[in-house]
Design a protein around this motif. Structure first.
Motif, mmCIF file in Angstrom:
data_model
loop_
_atom_site.group_PDB
_atom_site.id
_atom_site.type_symbol
_atom_site.label_atom_id
_atom_site.label_comp_id
_atom_site.label_asym_id
_atom_site.label_seq_id
_atom_site.Cartn_x
_atom_site.Cartn_y
_atom_site.Cartn_z
ATOM 1 N N LYS A 87 0.854 -1.198 0.000
ATOM 2 C CA LYS A 87 0.000 0.000 0.000
ATOM 3 C C LYS A 87 0.882 1.238 0.000
ATOM 4 N N GLY A 88 0.614 2.130 -0.920
ATOM 5 C CA GLY A 88 1.402 3.360 -0.937
ATOM 6 C C GLY A 88 0.926 4.259 -2.044
ATOM 7 N N GLN A 89 1.717 5.264 -2.353
ATOM 8 C CA GLN A 89 1.335 6.222 -3.394
ATOM 9 C C GLN A 89 2.261 6.029 -4.594
ATOM 10 N N TRP A 90 2.873 7.107 -5.045
ATOM 11 C CA TRP A 90 3.698 7.063 -6.254
ATOM 12 C C TRP A 90 4.931 6.170 -6.086
ATOM 13 N N GLU A 91 5.370 5.990 -4.830
ATOM 14 C CA GLU A 91 6.578 5.181 -4.621
ATOM 15 C C GLU A 91 6.371 3.716 -5.044
ATOM 16 N N ARG A 92 5.090 3.299 -5.206
ATOM 17 C CA ARG A 92 4.835 1.923 -5.652
ATOM 18 C C ARG A 92 5.427 1.660 -7.033
ATOM 19 N N TYR A 93 5.490 2.711 -7.863
ATOM 20 C CA TYR A 93 6.063 2.535 -9.208
ATOM 21 C C TYR A 93 7.551 2.231 -9.121
ATOM 22 N N VAL A 94 8.223 2.845 -8.150
ATOM 23 C CA VAL A 94 9.652 2.599 -7.956
ATOM 24 C C VAL A 94 9.844 1.200 -7.350
ATOM 25 N N LEU A 95 9.053 0.907 -6.321
ATOM 26 C CA LEU A 95 9.183 -0.393 -5.650
ATOM 27 C C LEU A 95 8.813 -1.533 -6.601
ATOM 28 N N GLY A 96 7.814 -1.287 -7.451
ATOM 29 C CA GLY A 96 7.398 -2.309 -8.426
ATOM 30 C C GLY A 96 8.553 -2.682 -9.345
ATOM 31 N N VAL A 97 9.343 -1.701 -9.729
ATOM 32 C CA VAL A 97 10.474 -1.985 -10.618
ATOM 33 C C VAL A 97 11.564 -2.753 -9.850
ATOM 34 N N LEU A 98 11.816 -2.379 -8.614
ATOM 35 C CA LEU A 98 12.790 -3.134 -7.792
ATOM 36 C C LEU A 98 12.355 -4.596 -7.692
ATOM 37 N N TRP A 99 11.046 -4.780 -7.494
ATOM 38 C CA TRP A 99 10.470 -6.127 -7.365
ATOM 39 C C TRP A 99 10.599 -6.898 -8.690
ATOM 40 N N ALA A 100 10.211 -6.239 -9.794
ATOM 41 C CA ALA A 100 10.239 -6.931 -11.098
ATOM 42 C C ALA A 100 11.669 -7.297 -11.501
ATOM 43 N N LEU A 101 12.626 -6.444 -11.137
ATOM 44 C CA LEU A 101 14.025 -6.710 -11.502
ATOM 45 C C LEU A 101 14.730 -7.598 -10.459
ATOM 46 N N LYS A 102 13.965 -8.019 -9.440
ATOM 47 C CA LYS A 102 14.469 -8.901 -8.380
ATOM 48 C C LYS A 102 15.721 -8.332 -7.700
ATOM 49 N N ILE A 103 15.675 -7.040 -7.383
ATOM 50 C CA ILE A 103 16.819 -6.411 -6.701
ATOM 51 C C ILE A 103 16.833 -6.902 -5.253
ATOM 52 N N ASP A 104 17.996 -7.336 -4.824
ATOM 53 C CA ASP A 104 18.096 -8.006 -3.524
ATOM 54 C C ASP A 104 19.023 -7.249 -2.558
ATOM 55 N N GLN A 105 19.214 -5.987 -2.839
ATOM 56 C CA GLN A 105 20.097 -5.182 -1.997
ATOM 57 C C GLN A 105 19.451 -3.802 -1.845
ATOM 58 N N GLY A 106 19.576 -3.200 -0.671
ATOM 59 C CA GLY A 106 18.946 -1.898 -0.439
ATOM 60 C C GLY A 106 19.503 -0.813 -1.358
ATOM 61 N N VAL A 107 18.693 0.211 -1.598
ATOM 62 C CA VAL A 107 19.121 1.350 -2.424
ATOM 63 C C VAL A 107 18.490 2.647 -1.899
ATOM 64 N N ASP A 108 19.172 3.754 -2.160
ATOM 65 C CA ASP A 108 18.565 5.070 -1.984
ATOM 66 C C ASP A 108 18.192 5.566 -3.372
ATOM 67 N N VAL A 109 16.972 6.090 -3.504
ATOM 68 C CA VAL A 109 16.490 6.523 -4.824
ATOM 69 C C VAL A 109 15.934 7.936 -4.714
ATOM 70 N N MET A 110 16.349 8.800 -5.612
ATOM 71 C CA MET A 110 15.702 10.115 -5.692
ATOM 72 C C MET A 110 15.172 10.312 -7.106
ATOM 73 N N ILE A 111 13.960 10.869 -7.173
ATOM 74 C CA ILE A 111 13.288 11.078 -8.460
ATOM 75 C C ILE A 111 13.088 12.572 -8.691
ATOM 76 N N ASP A 112 13.315 12.987 -9.934
ATOM 77 C CA ASP A 112 12.996 14.364 -10.318
ATOM 78 C C ASP A 112 12.105 14.286 -11.559
ATOM 79 N N GLY A 113 10.812 14.485 -11.379
ATOM 80 C CA GLY A 113 9.859 14.267 -12.473
ATOM 81 C C GLY A 113 9.467 15.556 -13.180
ATOM 82 N N HIS A 114 9.685 15.599 -14.486
ATOM 83 C CA HIS A 114 9.297 16.786 -15.272
ATOM 84 C C HIS A 114 8.246 16.467 -16.316
#
Ligand code: GLA
Length: 381
Positions: A87-114
């Motif tokens: 459950k979440g807001q826009w961050e689900r799109y970022v988490l969904g990609v981490l999940w789909a790519l099977k990333i298994d290590q933590g990351v810091d992510v910053m987004i700048d949307g234009h």
């Protein structure tokens, strides 16, 4: 390319520089609407507005997500909690990609949307693809662009829960400056089609109607379901195998509603190929007619337009546009109009007047040259 100060903002917030910065654009689909999930052809191009993603690996399993636009909020999630249903807001799109790519290590992510949000310019695919290409690079995953497009779509379908097709992610990843992308959605093969309006004194005006209708998700899923039902009843793999004649012959096997939905799909697939021929022979009058027919089909057969989109299209045409149509999923968002550059101000004014007299919110106008798909801007150190 637009400037972003994401590198500095990342360092300010997370205390270290990012390992990688990537960007992915929004899109306009010239023609081929609501047929990507029917194995059709589409002809989108990337716009100049893009979304940036800066990523740094962590040594634990925490994921921290922030955006330049909401600088004070950091969302922190443990990788173990990143699964469909999150459950979440826009961050689900970022988490969904981490999940789909099977990333298994933590990351810091910053987004700048234009990419303007809710304007039907596919800000969500721009977000997914900027993150996907950054992670692919950072973790040396080796996915090619087709595979990344499918994984980004999977993130949206199965993690976020939006049943979108494959067009937006494909063009966000594969587009080339100066070209529209003729994409065969059956196997993701593609061809770059030169898209140069300026040398003929023309321009593609983007009209953001500023209308955002809430029925979009349910209606989109219903349209897909009608197409699936037709395909099942007629015993074909997809709409791609049907012709108008075949559809007429089988009319009694499907409902009236299914018939008009299928008629849109079948005629729209044909219009895309006609539009490519028109573009390649600089047949812009013909291209204009095809845009108009596409709109009428989306309005009357597929029923995904809305009063604001129809007003934008009708007033552009009556003010002198060669053709116009709604773009994207519909029920709001943007329309495009193929116009003479010299008439731009006059057409804009007439559209503004029609909006005002209908009591609609004032529309916004943009133009964009076909631009570059997703890129790594600053590689991992
Ligand atoms: C949305 C979806 C795409 C496509 C369009 C309609 O943008 O994300 O997959 O179906 O609508 O053409």
């Amino acid at each position: 390319m637009q400037e972003s100060d994401i590198r500095e903002k990342f360092e300010e917030l997370f205390g270290q520089l990012p390992d990688v910065i990537a960007a992915a654009p929004g899109r306009i689909n010239l023609i081929g609407e609501h047929i990507d999930y029917s194995d059709g052809y589409v002809l989108p191009f990337a716009i100049t507005s893009r979304t940036y993603a800066a990523v740094r690996k962590r040594s634990d399993r925490q994921v921290r997500i922030a955006s330049v636009q909401r600088a004070k909020t950091v969302i922190t999630v443990n990788l173990d909690d990143v699964r469909p249903g999150f459950k979440g807001q826009w961050e689900r799109y970022v988490l969904g990609v981490l999940w789909a790519l099977k990333i298994d290590q933590g990351v810091d992510v910053m987004i700048d949307g234009h990419v303007p949000l809710g304007a039907g310019l596919s800000s969500s695919a721009a977000l997914e693809c900027s993150v996907a290409i950054a992670l692919n690079h950072l973790f040396s995953l080796g996915f090619d662009l087709k595979a990344l497009a499918r994984l980004a779509q999977m993130a949206e379908n199965d993690f976020v829960g939006v049943p979108c097709g494959i067009m937006d992610q494909s063009v966000a990843l594969m587009a080339k400056p100066g070209y529209a992308l003729l994409l065969d959605c059956r196997d993701l093969t593609s061809r770059d089609v030169a898209f140069d309006l300026a040398s003929s004194g023309l321009q593609l005006l983007i009209i953001d109607t500023q209308a955002h209708h809430s029925l979009i998700d349910g209606a989109y899923a219903q349209r897909r379901a009608s197409c699936d039902s037709v395909v099942a009843k007629l015993g074909v793999q997809s709409m791609r195998e049907l012709t108008l004649d075949r559809l007429e012959e089988c009319k009694e096997l499907i409902t009236d509603n299914e018939f008009i939905r299928a008629r849109h799909a079948v005629t729209e697939i044909a219009r895309v190929l006609d539009a490519v021929r028109a573009l390649e022979s600089k047949g812009f009058v013909e291209l204009g007619h095809l845009l108009n027919s596409s709109h009428i089909s989306l309005r009357d057969d597929y029923e995904v337009s809305c009063p604001e989109l129809n007003t934008a299209v009708d007033s552009a045409i009556s003010a002198g546009a060669l053709g116009a149509r709604m773009v994207g999923a519909g029920f709001g968002g943007s329309a495009i109009a193929l116009i003479k550059e010299s008439q731009s101000q006059e057409i804009i004014r007439k559209i503004e007047i029609s909006f005002e007299s209908n009591g609609f919110k004032p529309p916004r106008f943009l133009t964009s040259l076909p631009s570059q798909g997703a890129q790594i801007i600053q590689p991992a150190r």
